[in-house]
Design a protein around this motif. Sequence first.
Motif, PDB file in Angstrom:
ATOM      1  N   ASP A 127     -19.043   8.343  13.403  1.00 19.70           N
ATOM      2  CA  ASP A 127     -20.370   8.297  14.029  1.00 19.70           C
ATOM      3  C   ASP A 127     -21.501   8.165  13.011  1.00 19.70           C
ATOM      4  N   LEU A 128     -21.291   8.709  11.797  1.00 22.66           N
ATOM      5  CA  LEU A 128     -22.339   8.690  10.789  1.00 22.66           C
ATOM      6  C   LEU A 128     -21.709   8.762   9.398  1.00 22.66           C
ATOM      7  N   TYR A 129     -22.225   7.935   8.494  1.00 23.25           N
ATOM      8  CA  TYR A 129     -21.793   7.951   7.100  1.00 23.25           C
ATOM      9  C   TYR A 129     -22.884   8.593   6.249  1.00 23.25           C
ATOM     10  N   VAL A 130     -22.476   9.226   5.162  1.00 26.28           N
ATOM     11  CA  VAL A 130     -23.417   9.756   4.176  1.00 26.28           C
ATOM     12  C   VAL A 130     -23.034   9.145   2.841  1.00 26.28           C
ATOM     13  N   VAL A 131     -23.992   8.459   2.195  1.00 28.08           N
ATOM     14  CA  VAL A 131     -23.696   7.729   0.971  1.00 28.08           C
ATOM     15  C   VAL A 131     -24.644   8.154  -0.144  1.00 28.08           C
ATOM     16  N   ASP A 132     -24.104   8.293  -1.351  1.00 28.38           N
ATOM     17  CA  ASP A 132     -24.888   8.620  -2.536  1.00 28.38           C
ATOM     18  C   ASP A 132     -25.764   7.429  -2.913  1.00 28.38           C
ATOM     19  N   ILE A 133     -26.983   7.700  -3.355  1.00 24.60           N
ATOM     20  CA  ILE A 133     -27.925   6.629  -3.670  1.00 24.60           C
ATOM     21  C   ILE A 133     -27.400   5.699  -4.759  1.00 24.60           C
ATOM     22  N   LEU A 134     -26.594   6.210  -5.692  1.00 24.37           N
ATOM     23  CA  LEU A 134     -26.080   5.366  -6.772  1.00 24.37           C
ATOM     24  C   LEU A 134     -24.883   4.528  -6.367  1.00 24.37           C
ATOM     25  N   SER A 135     -24.372   4.739  -5.164  1.00 22.46           N
ATOM     26  CA  SER A 135     -23.235   3.941  -4.680  1.00 22.46           C
ATOM     27  C   SER A 135     -23.764   2.690  -3.974  1.00 22.46           C
ATOM     28  N   TYR A 136     -24.307   1.785  -4.790  1.00 26.43           N
ATOM     29  CA  TYR A 136     -25.013   0.629  -4.231  1.00 26.43           C
ATOM     30  C   TYR A 136     -24.097  -0.276  -3.416  1.00 26.43           C
ATOM     31  N   SER A 137     -22.866  -0.446  -3.846  1.00 23.74           N
ATOM     32  CA  SER A 137     -21.935  -1.294  -3.099  1.00 23.74           C
ATOM     33  C   SER A 137     -21.624  -0.710  -1.727  1.00 23.74           C
ATOM     34  N   VAL A 138     -21.566   0.609  -1.651  1.00 20.05           N
ATOM     35  CA  VAL A 138     -21.312   1.260  -0.363  1.00 20.05           C
ATOM     36  C   VAL A 138     -22.508   1.077   0.564  1.00 20.05           C
ATOM     37  N   THR A 139     -23.710   1.275   0.032  1.00 23.77           N
ATOM     38  CA  THR A 139     -24.917   1.053   0.836  1.00 23.77           C
ATOM     39  C   THR A 139     -24.962  -0.378   1.344  1.00 23.77           C
ATOM     40  N   LEU A 140     -24.676  -1.323   0.467  1.00 27.16           N
ATOM     41  CA  LEU A 140     -24.640  -2.731   0.870  1.00 27.16           C
ATOM     42  C   LEU A 140     -23.623  -2.944   1.977  1.00 27.16           C
ATOM     43  N   SER A 141     -22.445  -2.360   1.839  1.00 27.60           N
ATOM     44  CA  SER A 141     -21.382  -2.538   2.831  1.00 27.60           C
ATOM     45  C   SER A 141     -21.783  -1.971   4.188  1.00 27.60           C
ATOM     46  N   LEU A 142     -22.369  -0.788   4.177  1.00 27.16           N
ATOM     47  CA  LEU A 142     -22.787  -0.155   5.437  1.00 27.16           C
ATOM     48  C   LEU A 142     -23.901  -0.955   6.098  1.00 27.16           C
ATOM     49  N   TYR A 143     -24.828  -1.450   5.295  1.00 28.94           N
ATOM     50  CA  TYR A 143     -25.911  -2.277   5.827  1.00 28.94           C
ATOM     51  C   TYR A 143     -25.355  -3.574   6.411  1.00 28.94           C
ATOM     52  N   PHE A 144     -24.437  -4.196   5.694  1.00 26.66           N
ATOM     53  CA  PHE A 144     -23.829  -5.457   6.150  1.00 26.66           C
ATOM     54  C   PHE A 144     -23.079  -5.257   7.463  1.00 26.66           C
ATOM     55  N   LEU A 145     -22.356  -4.139   7.569  1.00 26.89           N
ATOM     56  CA  LEU A 145     -21.547  -3.869   8.762  1.00 26.89           C
ATOM     57  C   LEU A 145     -22.373  -3.244   9.892  1.00 26.89           C
ATOM     58  N   GLU A 146     -23.668  -2.984   9.613  1.00 29.88           N
ATOM     59  CA  GLU A 146     -24.585  -2.393  10.594  1.00 29.88           C
ATOM     60  C   GLU A 146     -24.075  -1.041  11.110  1.00 29.88           C
ATOM     61  N   LEU A 147     -23.601  -0.224  10.167  1.00 27.09           N
ATOM     62  CA  LEU A 147     -23.090   1.098  10.493  1.00 27.09           C
ATOM     63  C   LEU A 147     -24.159   2.149  10.186  1.00 27.09           C
ATOM     64  N   PRO A 148     -24.280   3.188  10.994  1.00 22.99           N
ATOM     65  CA  PRO A 148     -25.311   4.213  10.776  1.00 22.99           C
ATOM     66  C   PRO A 148     -24.986   5.083   9.561  1.00 22.99           C
ATOM     67  N   PHE A 149     -25.960   5.252   8.692  1.00 26.82           N
ATOM     68  CA  PHE A 149     -25.716   6.070   7.502  1.00 26.82           C
ATOM     69  C   PHE A 149     -26.966   6.819   7.090  1.00 26.82           C
ATOM     70  N   VAL A 150     -26.723   7.898   6.343  1.00 23.29           N
ATOM     71  CA  VAL A 150     -27.779   8.699   5.723  1.00 23.29           C
ATOM     72  C   VAL A 150     -27.649   8.534   4.217  1.00 23.29           C
ATOM     73  N   THR A 151     -28.775   8.415   3.525  1.00 21.96           N
ATOM     74  CA  THR A 151     -28.782   8.305   2.071  1.00 21.96           C
ATOM     75  C   THR A 151     -28.961   9.682   1.452  1.00 21.96           C
ATOM     76  N   PHE A 152     -28.078  10.016   0.513  1.00 19.65           N
ATOM     77  CA  PHE A 152     -28.199  11.271  -0.238  1.00 19.65           C
ATOM     78  C   PHE A 152     -28.601  10.941  -1.664  1.00 19.65           C
ATOM     79  N   CYS A 153     -29.710  11.535  -2.122  1.00 15.98           N
ATOM     80  CA  CYS A 153     -30.249  11.238  -3.457  1.00 15.98           C
ATOM     81  C   CYS A 153     -30.173  12.485  -4.333  1.00 15.98           C
ATOM     82  N   PRO A 154     -29.068  12.664  -5.075  1.00 12.43           N
ATOM     83  CA  PRO A 154     -28.966  13.822  -5.977  1.00 12.43           C
ATOM     84  C   PRO A 154     -29.909  13.765  -7.170  1.00 12.43           C
ATOM     85  N   PRO A 155     -30.217  12.588  -7.738  1.00 10.96           N
ATOM     86  CA  PRO A 155     -31.168  12.570  -8.854  1.00 10.96           C
ATOM     87  C   PRO A 155     -32.617  12.603  -8.359  1.00 10.96           C
TER      88      PRO A 155
END
Length: 435
Positions: A127-155
């Motif tokens: 239902d929801l993905y949580v991705v680290d801000i530095l995982s750019y390929s994952v963010t790209l993949s989720l955006y491309f697949l139009e999947l709902p995600f939250v960005t987590f920014c540890p730095p």
Amino acid sequence: MKYKKIFLISPPFYSHFNPLLVLAKSFQAHGAEVTFGCSIEFKDKIVEENLNFYEIDINSNKNIGKGEHAAQPDTERMRLEEFFESTKKGAVETLITQSRHRKADMLYNPQKLIDQLKTIDESLDIDLYVVDILSYSVTLSLYFLELPFVTFCPPHPNTIPRDGRYFNVPKNWPQAITVEEEDLEKLKQVSTQTQREFTEVFNKIIAENKSIQPISNAFSLVSEIAVIYNYFDFNDNEKREENPKELFIGNSFEAVALDKEWMERIETEEKKIMISLGTFLSNRKDVLEKLILSARASHPDALLIVSAGSHAEALQKYSSPNTIIKGFIPQVALMPYVDTVVFHGGCNTLTEAMYHGKEMVILPFSSDQFNIAYDIEKQNLGRILDPNNFSQQQLATALSELEESPKDNLRYWQNVSRERGADYAVKEILETDSM
């Protein structure tokens, strides 16, 4: 609750994995079924917390808590050595080196990840993905697949360039770090080139999905639902009522009890100073050595606790009953008992020190550490030194000033930290989802 099944994806970096694990446990504690995706080296820790583990590699290099001695491909090891050498040349050279490394570091096989995430989504019905801000390929993949995600920014929040800012270029610099305008322009040029290359790769892939829009900056692509910052809202930027939410949680770690052996070693009425440059930057043996000698000179009776990484054996000549030098120290467990933390400006150590209201001396080397150092200086929460050029007297002055300075502001942000944490963000996301 719409977000019943949540999938967190962590890069194989110890400093990012730990806060994400705390976030995962919070989602689980609030009723979600949680799966944690990461490389195999972290499986045991995930399973120990009764979370579902899913093996997925999203980076070619790794930091599993042992810094430069983690198993690395030869190309990664060479780039690590290049990074360490650049830190000796100063802030701008380090940031230029990091910017040039970003494509190999952080843009790992996006087409493969798109296929993997599609399989995960179809098989696990997330239902929801949580991705680290530095995982750019994952963010790209989720955006491309139009999947709902939250960005987590540890730095630091400025890791996400906003309002026309440059990627990997500090918005402000602490006074101790001198930057020539000519060097800064060179850094901006390298940053612009890296940003352009990243964005071109993103948009080339995005073009294959006609239902989504191209992007203007790959480094600014974040969730439309929420961005969670493992940081403090020093500039009153939090947004809770609009999308994407911007949530500042102040810390994402769990308290750990200090064992009996360590308790016996730190039983002293004298000042306790922790020196920790993180798993990677403990490679800078020269800085560690200078810090040990300088702190001992200004505070001969203090208890020094030094995290020395791979150089622990080489630095044992400085060991004494009141100088503890270890390759690894239980930093989270020790933090409540020390008086002052001398460190590199990493966000995890910062949030631990702030949570416990500790005096701080920061020596920033790289990445977001300059932004963090600037904030701490501006808020008068600590003192900043140049790791390559500080003197014994400067460290002595910094320690003395911290001892004598008012603690009101530190206490304020300590209270903010203790009122927040991972649960704060999880409740905001799940409660909004259920409305």
